[in-house]
Write a protein that holds these residues in place. Sequence first.
Motif, PDB file in Angstrom:
ATOM      1  N   ARG A 460       0.683  -1.235  -0.016  1.00  0.00           N
ATOM      2  CA  ARG A 460      -0.193   0.040  -0.091  1.00  0.00           C
ATOM      3  C   ARG A 460       0.863   1.242   0.037  1.00  0.00           C
ATOM      4  NH1 ARG A 460       0.669  -1.402   4.996  1.00  0.00           N
ATOM      5  NH2 ARG A 460       0.396  -0.262   7.000  1.00  0.00           N
ATOM      6  N   SER A 461       0.168   2.241  -0.452  1.00  0.00           N
ATOM      7  CA  SER A 461       1.030   3.633  -0.597  1.00  0.00           C
ATOM      8  C   SER A 461       1.558   3.999   0.834  1.00  0.00           C
ATOM      9  CB  SER A 461       0.011   4.685  -1.130  1.00  0.00           C
ATOM     10  OG  SER A 461      -0.644   5.014  -0.277  1.00  0.00           O
ATOM     11  N   TRP A 462       2.793   4.789   0.652  1.00  0.00           N
ATOM     12  CA  TRP A 462       3.498   5.670   1.833  1.00  0.00           C
ATOM     13  C   TRP A 462       2.565   6.446   2.317  1.00  0.00           C
ATOM     14  CZ3 TRP A 462       7.302   4.037   4.649  1.00  0.00           C
ATOM     15  CH2 TRP A 462       8.253   3.104   4.037  1.00  0.00           C
ATOM     16  N   GLU A 468      -1.714   6.298   8.575  1.00  0.00           N
ATOM     17  CA  GLU A 468      -2.348   5.144   9.540  1.00  0.00           C
ATOM     18  C   GLU A 468      -1.487   5.361  10.904  1.00  0.00           C
ATOM     19  OE1 GLU A 468      -1.893   1.586   7.377  1.00  0.00           O
ATOM     20  OE2 GLU A 468      -3.179   2.107   5.855  1.00  0.00           O
ATOM     21  N   SER A 469      -0.102   5.555  10.525  1.00  0.00           N
ATOM     22  CA  SER A 469       0.817   5.646  11.950  1.00  0.00           C
ATOM     23  C   SER A 469       0.538   6.908  12.728  1.00  0.00           C
ATOM     24  CB  SER A 469       2.206   5.682  11.575  1.00  0.00           C
ATOM     25  OG  SER A 469       2.559   4.165  10.664  1.00  0.00           O
ATOM     26  N   VAL A 470       0.201   7.924  11.833  1.00  0.00           N
ATOM     27  CA  VAL A 470       0.040   9.147  12.567  1.00  0.00           C
ATOM     28  C   VAL A 470      -1.410   9.187  13.543  1.00  0.00           C
ATOM     29  CG1 VAL A 470      -0.687  11.651  12.366  1.00  0.00           C
ATOM     30  CG2 VAL A 470       1.302  10.647  11.162  1.00  0.00           C
TER      31      VAL A 470
END
Length: 478
Positions: A460-462, A468-470
């Motif tokens: 999946r795209s960066w 998601e991480s943020v």
Amino acid sequence: MMDAIVWSEVLWSIFRILYLAVIVTTIFVVILENRNPVKTMAWILVLFFLPLVGLVFYFFFGRSTRRERLISKKGYSRLNKRPMAEYQAQEAFYDLNNKNPLISFFRKINSALPFDGNQVAVYTDGYAMLQALMHEIGQAKHHIHLQFYIFEDDSVGRLLRDLLIDKAREGVKVRLLYDDVGCWKVNPLFYDEMMCEGIEVQSFLKVRFPRFTSKVNYRNHRKIAIIDGKVGFIGGMNIAERYLRGFSWGIWRDTHVCVKGKAVYGLQTAFLTDWFVVDRMLLTSSEYFPKMEWQGNVVAQIVTSEPVGDWHDIMQGLIKALCSSKRYFYIETPYLLPTEEVVVALQTASLSGVDVRVMLPKRADTYLTHKGSLSYLDELMRAGVKVYLYRKGFLHSKLWVSDDEFSSVGSTNMDFRSFEHNFEANVFFYDVEMALRLKGVFLADQKHCQLLSRKLWSQRSWKNKITESVVRLLAPLL
């Protein structure tokens, strides 16, 4: 002119110093509360990088006022015991404690009694559930108790409202409890019309200034109904059109059950206890706990959780069930923002050789919550957990089933809010037939899912990965 400029600069400097002092003080307060470190860091990051927004959110949602200010744990336990004394005389089956370790666990921390002799119907769409609920309400002779997080003023809400008014005119006692935040957008006149017809209507923990901040974070998320003390409904469905019609992009998939038998005593107790919280009237008459005959072979236990006390009853029960599982553990949930303890339990069960499957929607109704949910998938798959994304529409079902022995349906999501902040209710079944039925529901839904692989997920795209991480940093606050 120069004096005005100087004074302006002085005032601005004073404001910045005071503002910084407030931010620093708030951060120290968060640290000194000794919360879960993950939640503490989430608040510190919000306050540090978004100070103004962080202050507002912390003032409204973050202060650990808990519900002791609203009703103490001791008082809440006492409330539970009084109506429970009525139905303990109705032959609670204590000899079932050895049937499953969860039974004795919930008996100890939740005072939840197990009952056998229950009959259960399972509903996986809103039309079937609403039809069954309205049929049972139509048969009511003595009382109708409804408790929903959402009870909207739309075609579905008005249909049920009119039926309740008809029953009230027949002399049936009708009580409706809805959540004040869940029904923020509903015109009060909708409920006033019911009250004018003799229906008792209450909102749970009204959110009004100046008490706004002590109540907005603790919401009653339960969806239960009790008719004449003999028939009960519990699950994930609220009263609103979207639970029947879904969205333009897909159906609304949910799970609700109708219970007939002595387990309804547990639903009645949950409702009457919450009713006392808002109405200060404790109803313990035996007429709300009528003598019941054997209805079926299902053993059931109604378990509630509240943002009070030292334990998170349903979350800890889930962890115990995961650690006790031997062959498989299937989960359906609309949101996946689990506490660290639940993540470790899922990983541990999978690493022990248990077939752990987690199903959540590929597309959800809230952007941030869904993005946060996706951030947990890789670490679960790394431990061997199978992740399924439901593609037919929005999966709102809250369903657990394990080893053809244990299963559960209710209002509890796999997230921080359900585990730690909300008032939730689940029914736990200790029955092979029920486990197989709900396992069948899961496997039927699985046919409409995409099974993720780590290789596919890593592609999946960066942009998605970063988002998601943020968002995950805010998971304890969502």
